[in-house]
Design a protein around this motif. Structure first.
Motif, PDB file in Angstrom:
ATOM      1  N   GLU A   1       0.804  -1.168   0.016  1.00  0.00           N
ATOM      2  CA  GLU A   1       0.088  -0.067  -0.208  1.00  0.00           C
ATOM      3  C   GLU A   1       0.881   0.803  -0.147  1.00  0.00           C
ATOM      4  N   SER A   2       2.150   1.315   0.891  1.00  0.00           N
ATOM      5  CA  SER A   2       2.728   2.041   0.674  1.00  0.00           C
ATOM      6  C   SER A   2       3.823   2.384  -0.406  1.00  0.00           C
ATOM      7  N   VAL A   3       4.162   1.509  -1.067  1.00  0.00           N
ATOM      8  CA  VAL A   3       4.700   1.943  -2.200  1.00  0.00           C
ATOM      9  C   VAL A   3       3.897   1.708  -3.227  1.00  0.00           C
ATOM     10  N   ILE A   4       2.100   1.746  -3.357  1.00  0.00           N
ATOM     11  CA  ILE A   4       1.513   2.137  -4.171  1.00  0.00           C
ATOM     12  C   ILE A   4       1.748   3.528  -4.550  1.00  0.00           C
ATOM     13  N   LYS A   5       0.932   3.747  -2.812  1.00  0.00           N
ATOM     14  CA  LYS A   5       0.163   4.878  -2.962  1.00  0.00           C
ATOM     15  C   LYS A   5       1.539   6.451  -3.295  1.00  0.00           C
ATOM     16  N   ASN A   6       3.431   5.524  -2.672  1.00  0.00           N
ATOM     17  CA  ASN A   6       4.133   7.269  -2.627  1.00  0.00           C
ATOM     18  C   ASN A   6       4.155   7.004  -4.946  1.00  0.00           C
ATOM     19  N   THR A   7       4.528   6.158  -5.424  1.00  0.00           N
ATOM     20  CA  THR A   7       3.882   5.695  -6.785  1.00  0.00           C
ATOM     21  C   THR A   7       2.787   6.623  -7.165  1.00  0.00           C
ATOM     22  N   ALA A   8       1.458   6.612  -7.271  1.00  0.00           N
ATOM     23  CA  ALA A   8       0.795   6.986  -7.573  1.00  0.00           C
ATOM     24  C   ALA A   8       0.634   9.142  -7.391  1.00  0.00           C
TER      25      ALA A   8
END
Length: 125
Positions: free
Chosen positions: A54-61
């Motif tokens: 979730e953290s990686v996806i949120k940061n990427t988005a």
């Protein structure tokens, strides 16, 4: 090179292993206490892995959204979010001769910049 999030996940895994997977577990793996400790570890590490993704996806988005807002550059993560969101464009042309300013996808995206930003913000909220 490992990301900060991945290093945090690895540290949490070590910490959880030291708490739940003690030498007792390996010496007497079939007791109720051992089985409960193993289940607790599996449950918590599963939650940590979910948090990592979730953290990686949120940061990427968020990075892709910032790139769009600052430079109007559309990155693949942003397109992926839109691809799986319930947006539809009517009258998409099937032949090159049918393309005009009303149905050209690039024109529509440019025309809907503010709506596009709002949609992304709502999805990521």
């Amino acid at each position: 090179m490992s990301s900060r999030e991945y290093l945090l996940l690895c540290n949490r895994n070590k910490e959880l292993k030291s708490i739940f997977l003690t030498s007792f577990i390996y010496e007497e793996p079939n007791t109720d206490r051992s089985q409960n400790m193993i289940k607790a570890y599996r449950f918590l590490i599963h939650a940590e892995i979910e948090y990592y993704f979730e953290s990686v996806i949120k940061n990427t988005a968020n990075e892709a959204l910032d790139k769009w807002q600052n430079d109007y550059e559309i990155k693949k993560p942003l397109l992926s979010i839109l691809a799986f969101h319930n947006i539809s464009f009517s009258n998409i042309p099937t032949r090159a001769s049918e393309i005009n300013s009303g149905n050209d996808l690039r024109f529509r995206i440019f025309k809907c910049v503010n709506a596009f930003k709002d949609i992304i913000k709502k999805i990521m909220a």
